[in-house]
Design a protein around this motif. Sequence first.
Motif, PDB file in Angstrom:
ATOM      1  N   ASN A 154      -7.119 -84.725 -93.539  1.00 10.69           N
ATOM      2  CA  ASN A 154      -7.708 -85.781 -94.350  1.00 10.69           C
ATOM      3  C   ASN A 154      -9.136 -86.071 -93.927  1.00 10.69           C
ATOM      4  O   ASN A 154      -9.555 -87.215 -93.836  1.00 10.69           O
ATOM      5  CB  ASN A 154      -6.847 -87.045 -94.328  1.00 10.69           C
ATOM      6  CG  ASN A 154      -6.564 -87.527 -92.925  1.00 10.69           C
ATOM      7  OD1 ASN A 154      -7.051 -86.946 -91.968  1.00 10.69           O
ATOM      8  ND2 ASN A 154      -5.801 -88.583 -92.795  1.00 10.69           N
ATOM      9  N   LYS A 195     -12.031 -86.157 -99.159  1.00  9.47           N
ATOM     10  CA  LYS A 195     -11.595 -85.628-100.448  1.00  9.47           C
ATOM     11  C   LYS A 195     -12.638 -84.727-101.090  1.00  9.47           C
ATOM     12  O   LYS A 195     -12.316 -83.875-101.895  1.00  9.47           O
ATOM     13  CB  LYS A 195     -11.315 -86.776-101.412  1.00  9.47           C
ATOM     14  CG  LYS A 195     -10.164 -87.645-101.039  1.00  9.47           C
ATOM     15  CD  LYS A 195     -10.009 -88.769-102.055  1.00  9.47           C
ATOM     16  CE  LYS A 195      -8.952 -89.758-101.605  1.00  9.47           C
ATOM     17  NZ  LYS A 195      -8.839 -90.888-102.530  1.00  9.47           N
ATOM     18  N   TYR A 196     -13.910 -84.950-100.740  1.00 13.51           N
ATOM     19  CA  TYR A 196     -14.990 -84.260-101.438  1.00 13.51           C
ATOM     20  C   TYR A 196     -15.922 -83.549-100.470  1.00 13.51           C
ATOM     21  O   TYR A 196     -16.020 -83.902 -99.298  1.00 13.51           O
ATOM     22  CB  TYR A 196     -15.809 -85.260-102.265  1.00 13.51           C
ATOM     23  CG  TYR A 196     -14.957 -86.083-103.186  1.00 13.51           C
ATOM     24  CD1 TYR A 196     -14.389 -85.517-104.325  1.00 13.51           C
ATOM     25  CD2 TYR A 196     -14.696 -87.413-102.921  1.00 13.51           C
ATOM     26  CE1 TYR A 196     -13.588 -86.268-105.171  1.00 13.51           C
ATOM     27  CE2 TYR A 196     -13.902 -88.180-103.763  1.00 13.51           C
ATOM     28  CZ  TYR A 196     -13.350 -87.590-104.886  1.00 13.51           C
ATOM     29  OH  TYR A 196     -12.557 -88.324-105.709  1.00 13.51           O
ATOM     30  N   ASP A 200     -15.085 -88.946 -98.106  1.00 14.14           N
ATOM     31  CA  ASP A 200     -14.472 -89.536 -99.295  1.00 14.14           C
ATOM     32  C   ASP A 200     -15.527 -90.154-100.205  1.00 14.14           C
ATOM     33  O   ASP A 200     -15.356 -90.215-101.409  1.00 14.14           O
ATOM     34  CB  ASP A 200     -13.463 -90.610 -98.905  1.00 14.14           C
ATOM     35  CG  ASP A 200     -12.193 -90.015 -98.298  1.00 14.14           C
ATOM     36  OD1 ASP A 200     -11.902 -88.840 -98.568  1.00 14.14           O
ATOM     37  OD2 ASP A 200     -11.511 -90.734 -97.565  1.00 14.14           O
ATOM     38  N   ASN A 230     -14.677 -81.162-105.280  1.00 15.90           N
ATOM     39  CA  ASN A 230     -13.432 -81.407-104.554  1.00 15.90           C
ATOM     40  C   ASN A 230     -13.353 -80.538-103.309  1.00 15.90           C
ATOM     41  O   ASN A 230     -13.784 -79.378-103.325  1.00 15.90           O
ATOM     42  CB  ASN A 230     -12.219 -81.122-105.441  1.00 15.90           C
ATOM     43  CG  ASN A 230     -12.046 -82.160-106.511  1.00 15.90           C
ATOM     44  OD1 ASN A 230     -12.473 -83.305-106.366  1.00 15.90           O
ATOM     45  ND2 ASN A 230     -11.434 -81.784-107.612  1.00 15.90           N
ATOM     46  N   ASN A 231     -12.802 -81.079-102.252  1.00 13.99           N
ATOM     47  CA  ASN A 231     -12.579 -80.339-101.019  1.00 13.99           C
ATOM     48  C   ASN A 231     -11.243 -79.600-101.147  1.00 13.99           C
ATOM     49  O   ASN A 231     -10.196 -80.237-101.179  1.00 13.99           O
ATOM     50  CB  ASN A 231     -12.552 -81.302 -99.835  1.00 13.99           C
ATOM     51  CG  ASN A 231     -12.317 -80.615 -98.511  1.00 13.99           C
ATOM     52  OD1 ASN A 231     -12.185 -79.400 -98.436  1.00 13.99           O
ATOM     53  ND2 ASN A 231     -12.270 -81.392 -97.438  1.00 13.99           N
ATOM     54  N   TYR A 259      -8.436 -80.445 -98.546  1.00 20.09           N
ATOM     55  CA  TYR A 259      -8.007 -81.833 -98.346  1.00 20.09           C
ATOM     56  C   TYR A 259      -6.512 -81.961 -98.604  1.00 20.09           C
ATOM     57  O   TYR A 259      -6.025 -81.647 -99.685  1.00 20.09           O
ATOM     58  CB  TYR A 259      -8.782 -82.760 -99.279  1.00 20.09           C
ATOM     59  CG  TYR A 259      -8.327 -84.195 -99.229  1.00 20.09           C
ATOM     60  CD1 TYR A 259      -8.617 -84.988 -98.134  1.00 20.09           C
ATOM     61  CD2 TYR A 259      -7.604 -84.750-100.265  1.00 20.09           C
ATOM     62  CE1 TYR A 259      -8.197 -86.311 -98.081  1.00 20.09           C
ATOM     63  CE2 TYR A 259      -7.186 -86.072-100.228  1.00 20.09           C
ATOM     64  CZ  TYR A 259      -7.489 -86.843 -99.126  1.00 20.09           C
ATOM     65  OH  TYR A 259      -7.074 -88.146 -99.074  1.00 20.09           O
ATOM     66  N   PRO A 294      -3.799 -84.993 -97.567  1.00 20.11           N
ATOM     67  CA  PRO A 294      -3.601 -86.228 -96.819  1.00 20.11           C
ATOM     68  C   PRO A 294      -2.274 -86.297 -96.079  1.00 20.11           C
ATOM     69  O   PRO A 294      -2.067 -87.168 -95.261  1.00 20.11           O
ATOM     70  CB  PRO A 294      -3.685 -87.307 -97.893  1.00 20.11           C
ATOM     71  CG  PRO A 294      -3.285 -86.619 -99.149  1.00 20.11           C
ATOM     72  CD  PRO A 294      -3.751 -85.197 -99.006  1.00 20.11           C
TER      73      PRO A 294
END
Length: 190
Positions: free
Chosen positions: A41, A44-45, A73, A116-117, A120, A122
């Motif tokens: 995590n 996200k990007y 994020d 977007n990653n 990612y 979480p």
Amino acid sequence: MPIYCTEKKTATIFFQRENGTKGQLIVSPAPVEIVCLQSNNQGKYIFTLAASGSNPDCSGDNGYQFGGDRIADSYQLGRLIPNYTSFGCSVQEIIFYPSGQTDVVHPVQYRISQRNNPDYNPSEGIQVKDGIGKVVFKEFGIKCNWVVSCDDDCPEGSHKCTHNKYPGYCCVPCKETGDRLKNIANKVGR
């Protein structure tokens, strides 16, 4: 990496998702290799930063240069900082979250693009490979405490009972059943 059901035809994997739903996966041919996928995590990007060069008039030369990728994020524009080494132009602080990483862009002109990653995740998950090494299942949001049974056998710690629904049997967990019986006995014995 744990390998299950060697010298067997099928493997049945029982797992539980983080939202509480239970899942079952039947894989043939066996053996199967199951790997716990760790959570990632970091962000996200992926933000790509490009800053313009400097001119004495602080307008930038519109020749944007790659300033690197930041994984986060979100980002926020911070304070303007006077920079006297660059013809009196101000520089802009950009703070990336959740890491708190700070970049200083010179001069004020910059561009940030966002994508977007792909790495990612979480929460943790599992990946299952079949007997020939092909990935047949990969999902995040699954707890890494799966149970495997081979062919028509029940997993360790359970008892096989006949059942009138497919596949003709069910596996009853011994400890849970024993605890329930003990609880009933204690209530009846009072």
